[in-house]
Design a protein around this motif. Structure first.
Motif, PDB file in Angstrom:
ATOM      1  N   GLU A 134       8.180 -48.878  58.691  1.00 17.35           N
ATOM      2  CA  GLU A 134       7.751 -50.211  59.104  1.00 17.35           C
ATOM      3  C   GLU A 134       6.299 -50.121  59.598  1.00 17.35           C
ATOM      4  O   GLU A 134       5.969 -49.296  60.438  1.00 17.35           O
ATOM      5  CB  GLU A 134       8.648 -50.717  60.238  1.00 17.35           C
ATOM      6  CG  GLU A 134       8.312 -52.145  60.624  1.00 17.35           C
ATOM      7  CD  GLU A 134       9.108 -52.587  61.837  1.00 17.35           C
ATOM      8  OE1 GLU A 134      10.206 -53.135  61.657  1.00 17.35           O
ATOM      9  OE2 GLU A 134       8.613 -52.390  62.965  1.00 17.35           O
ATOM     10  N   THR A 180       7.818 -51.618  54.761  1.00 16.63           N
ATOM     11  CA  THR A 180       7.825 -53.050  55.091  1.00 16.63           C
ATOM     12  C   THR A 180       6.685 -53.335  56.061  1.00 16.63           C
ATOM     13  O   THR A 180       6.423 -52.545  56.974  1.00 16.63           O
ATOM     14  CB  THR A 180       9.153 -53.487  55.764  1.00 16.63           C
ATOM     15  OG1 THR A 180       9.444 -52.588  56.824  1.00 16.63           O
ATOM     16  CG2 THR A 180      10.302 -53.522  54.797  1.00 16.63           C
ATOM     17  N   LYS A 216       4.971 -55.738  58.955  1.00 19.35           N
ATOM     18  CA  LYS A 216       5.476 -56.617  60.004  1.00 19.35           C
ATOM     19  C   LYS A 216       4.312 -57.285  60.755  1.00 19.35           C
ATOM     20  O   LYS A 216       3.858 -56.766  61.796  1.00 19.35           O
ATOM     21  CB  LYS A 216       6.320 -55.784  60.980  1.00 19.35           C
ATOM     22  CG  LYS A 216       7.188 -56.615  61.889  1.00 19.35           C
ATOM     23  CD  LYS A 216       7.960 -55.689  62.816  1.00 19.35           C
ATOM     24  CE  LYS A 216       8.382 -56.419  64.071  1.00 19.35           C
ATOM     25  NZ  LYS A 216       8.551 -55.541  65.218  1.00 19.35           N
TER      26      LYS A 216
END
Ligand code: NAD
Length: 315
Positions: free
Chosen positions: A196, A261, A263
């Motif tokens: 992340e 991912t 964020k």
């Protein structure tokens, strides 16, 4: 000549300590070991006077006696924490700096070299950003650094202490224990299949390798000692690199294949509120006046750092 390094067991401070010991200076290190680690000083620990003390309420102020120059590097460098815990940054970065300046005045220190930061500019309107750009920080960390700069400059004008303010870009290298490369590697160590990333990956900033940083710090200090007075220099690189590119470099070094991912913490893709989206400092002033220049690009600095940190952290 006796020099005192606050935060000498930290990332930048430990490299500076090693270099000053190597050059034959009488070196005192003050550090409370909050983010510092004596292991960083293992090569030189028997050749420095190490004082474990807290600059917020110094138990042994007499260590400033006979000191010619203070390199004030001690701070809480976590910009993110400053947004949620402003008081920590006021105490560690404003109060501690005030105490250092007061003791410098009291004990007749000639020069204070102050580790400031690119974050003082906030979302700069001019890129590359020159030193005379308005100071408009968007984090409490940046505000605390700016407050320290103003105090240091005032002590220079009022009490005749030479003040050298160095506005560091993002500094990277071995022994680093905060910032994007460290965060990404630690996440991969914990979970090799997921990564992340804070922000949308388009944040674009300038990175400087630690050896270039120490070289700039010492050259600016020598220039100030030779000429006297007060100086403010940006210390950064000619170029910048995006977080997305850093993610690719770190993944390649790790040899892993995680699902990435992004964020974003704000609608415009920042990693956290108070994260500067684009930072590139103009380094014309230090290059022209002091004669320093970086030896490697932001990308090269990131690649070298990712390799050495991966090894150090066992990733
Ligand atoms: P670091 O956390 O590795 O080092 C800071 C050191 O200060 C640590 O050893 C810590 O234990 C010590 N310290 C903190 N509070 C203290 C206190 N109250 N009393 C005594 N010691 C204390 O951080 P770093 O990356 O080496 O940063 C050094 C300086 O450069 C800091 O002032 C930081 O704000 C500034 N700076 C760093 C960067 C960067 O990218 N690393 C960029 C801009 C500015």
């Amino acid at each position: 000549m006796r020099v005192l390094i606050t935060g000498g067991a930290g990332f930048i401070g430990s490299f500076l300590t090693e270099k000053l010991v190597e050059r034959g200076f009488d070196v005192i290190v003050i550090d409370n070991l909050s983010s510092g680690d004596l292991n960083r000083l293992k090569e030189v620990i028997d050749r420095v006077k190490f004082v474990r003390d807290d600059l917020k309420s110094l138990g042994n102020p007499g260590v400033f006696q006979g000191v010619d120059t203070v390199f004030h590097l001690a701070a809480n460098p976590e910009v993110r924490i400053s947004v949620t815990e402003p008081k920590i940054h006021f105490d560690e970065n404003v109060l501690a700096t005030f105490n250092v300046l007061e003791l410098s005045r009291k004990y007749g220190v000639k020069t204070v070299v102050y580790a400031s930061s690119s974050t003082v500019y906030g979302d700069a309107k001019t890129i590359p950003t020159p030193e005379d750009h308005p100071i408009q920080p968007i984090s409490v960390y940046g505000a605390a650094k700016a407050a320290g700069e103003i105090m240091c400059g005032t002590y220079a004008r009022l009490y005749g202490i030479n003040c050298v303010t160095l506005r560091y870009a993002n500094i990277v290298g071995p022994r680093l224990r905060h910032g994007v490369i460290y965060d990404l590697l630690m996440k991969l160590k914990r979970n090799p299949s997921e990564l992340e990333v804070l922000g949308d990956g388009t944040q674009e900033k300038s990175y400087l390798y630690i050896t270039d940083t120490i070289d700039a710090t010492l050259k600016a200090w020598e220039y100030a000692m030779k000429n006297g007075g007060t100086y403010t220099y940006n210390v950064g690189n000619w170029d910048s690199i995006s977080v997305g590119d850093i993610v690719n470099i770190v993944i390649k070094v790790s040899g892993m294949n995680p699902r990435v991912t992004y964020k974003p913490a704000t609608p415009d893709g920042r990693g956290w509120p108070g994260d500067v989206k684009r930072m590139l400092l103009s380094i014309e002033r230090i290059v022209k006046e002091v004669g320093w220049r970086p030896s490697m690009s932001s990308r090269e600095a990131i690649e070298l750092t990712a390799k050495s940190l991966a090894e150090e952290l066992g990733v």
